[in-house]
Enzyme design. Structure first.
Site, PDB file in Angstrom:
ATOM      1  N   LYS A  30      43.463  35.715  41.551  1.00 41.37           N
ATOM      2  CA  LYS A  30      44.366  34.511  42.272  1.00 41.37           C
ATOM      3  C   LYS A  30      43.531  33.787  42.939  1.00 41.37           C
ATOM      4  O   LYS A  30      42.596  34.053  43.997  1.00 41.37           O
ATOM      5  CB  LYS A  30      45.310  35.844  42.856  1.00 41.37           C
ATOM      6  CG  LYS A  30      46.849  34.549  43.888  1.00 41.37           C
ATOM      7  CD  LYS A  30      47.057  36.472  44.091  1.00 41.37           C
ATOM      8  CE  LYS A  30      48.195  35.500  45.090  1.00 41.37           C
ATOM      9  NZ  LYS A  30      49.140  36.589  45.415  1.00 41.37           N
ATOM     10  N   SER A 107      53.564  36.911  44.415  1.00 42.06           N
ATOM     11  CA  SER A 107      53.226  34.867  44.058  1.00 42.06           C
ATOM     12  C   SER A 107      52.148  34.985  42.923  1.00 42.06           C
ATOM     13  O   SER A 107      51.233  34.278  42.987  1.00 42.06           O
ATOM     14  CB  SER A 107      52.599  34.893  45.599  1.00 42.06           C
ATOM     15  OG  SER A 107      51.910  35.776  45.921  1.00 42.06           O
ATOM     16  N   SER A 131      54.140  41.450  44.909  1.00 39.65           N
ATOM     17  CA  SER A 131      53.268  39.867  44.854  1.00 39.65           C
ATOM     18  C   SER A 131      52.269  40.296  42.974  1.00 39.65           C
ATOM     19  O   SER A 131      52.477  40.103  42.910  1.00 39.65           O
ATOM     20  CB  SER A 131      52.319  39.061  45.353  1.00 39.65           C
ATOM     21  OG  SER A 131      53.766  38.494  46.103  1.00 39.65           O
TER      22      SER A 131
END
Length: 392
Positions: A30, A107, A131
């Site tokens: 990420k 996310s 997330s």
């Protein structure tokens, strides 16, 4: 619009160390994790431009590389992790390969998308308010939020430090266990819990269709953990816990990003900016009340989860919603998701979301929680449930 899971305009590949226990596997990170020599952008148009390029890898990235896993890219996130659905106005919304036309969850959207699409074997995400757990549920993956404070978060862009964790995804239980052993720095022994608690209030909050499709997984779980009972997770109400987390998390996020915002006046999508404003303007009395609720939640979960016990609940109250919904609809969806995720940040217990159920053609996950530090037990239970599913 939907897009590739990788950050636009980037190309990152770093081979893992030869002969490691994850040799032959690939991973993505990420875009909150530092990769030496590459900007950490947070999927915001201004963060990378206004902050220095890192000179060393984040701890989690280095740990996977040292174990032989090869990094193949950096993935899109909700802007600086401030989101739960995975839609990004600047870099696009990564496709949900398990449910095209529906959000991947955020996310850690790009990381979940890349694993679900088979582009890589595992991927790093972060989990503050859900997330990793939410995209794991929406994309049909194994995903873990470890015990808060267990992993070294150096080189990971923070949001709300009292809730932030590093997490990861995998498509299959065997890979999930291999990666977990490396990052948890603990063998995944075949031991199983001795007791199971079914959170009736959490199942009651989920949509009826979601409850129905999760029931077969729950039945299989009861077969491998015969000593089970039902109980209430949050006696004051799950929404009370949710309100506390939705108070504390934005306040901390504002404290984290305030120096950057005040120095550089960066660009944000409306919903992200609104969340930061909420944190900046939260009354002190509300913060104090939320802190007391957090203390209460920690006590309750410690009571429910002594060593050897796991608690089951739906990861999300429904499967992934469609992409591109209007803001008023999205706000209600986010609030409902938070109700089943808030206790992660409040209490810091480990949680694993497991795939295996489909609702209206879209995946939805079943979650297990355990005592703080019992992360490996949860992973072992997820493996056992996956094996039970294969033989059922």
């Amino acid at each position: 619009m939907t897009s590739s899971p990788f950050v636009p305009g980037t190309s990152v590949r770093i081979d893992g160390a030869p002969g490691g226990q994850l040799a032959g596997l690939t991973f993505a990170a990420k875009d909150l994790f530092d990769v030496a020599g590459h900007p950490t952008g947070g999927s915001n148009p201004d963060w990378a431009r206004q902050n220095p390029i890192p000179t060393r890898h984040a701890w989690a990235v280095q740990a996977l590389l040292d174990a032989g896993c090869t990094l193949v890219g950096k993935t899109i996130t909700d802007e600086v992790s401030l989101g739960i659905l995975g839609e990004n106005a600047f870099e696009g919304t990564p496709e949900n390969p398990a449910a095209p036309g529906y959000v991947p969850g955020g996310s850690s959207s790009g990381s979940a998308s890349a694993v679900a699409a088979g582009i890589c074997d595992t991927a790093l995400g972060t989990d503050t308010g859900g997330s990793v757990r939410v995209p794991a549920s929406f994309c049909g993956l194994f995903g873990i939020r470890p015990t808060h404070g267990r992993l070294d978060l150096s080189g990971m862009l923070p949001q709300a430090p009292t809730s932030d964790t590093t997490g990861w995804f995998a498509r299959d239980a065997a890979t999930f266990a291999r990666v977990s052993a490396v990052l948890l720095q603990e063998p995944i022994a075949p031991a199983l819990p001795t007791r199971l608690v079914v959170a009736t209030d959490a199942f009651g909050f989920a949509d009826p269709a979601t409850r129905d499709v999760l029931q077969p997984m729950l039945d299989r779980l009861k077969r491998i953990i015969p000593d089970w009972r039902e109980d209430i997770l949050a006696p004051p109400g799950l929404t009370t816990w949710s309100r506390a987390q939705r108070t504390l998390q934005p306040v901390e996020a504002w404290e984290t990003f305030r120096p950057w915002v005040e120095r550089d006046n960066p660009r944000f999508a409306f919903n992200v900016a609104r969340g930061l404003v909420l944190g900046a303007t939260m009354p002190e009395a509300e913060r104090g009340r939320a802190a007391l609720v957090r203390r209460e939640a920690r006590g309750r979960m410690a009571h429910l989860l002594p060593p050897g016990t796991v608690l089951a609940l739906p990861t999300t109250p429904f499967p992934a919603p469609r992409t591109g919904l209007p803001l008023p609809e999205l706000e209600a969806i986010r609030a409902a998701i938070n109700v089943l995720c808030a206790f992660g940040g409040l209490a810091g217990h480990p949680q694993v979301s497991m795939p295996g159920a489909v609702c209206d053609g879209r995946p939805v996950g079943l979650s297990l929680l355990a005592a703080r530090g019992a992360d490996a037990l949860l992973v072992a239970t997820a493996v056992a449930l996956a094996n039970e599913s294969e033989t059922a």
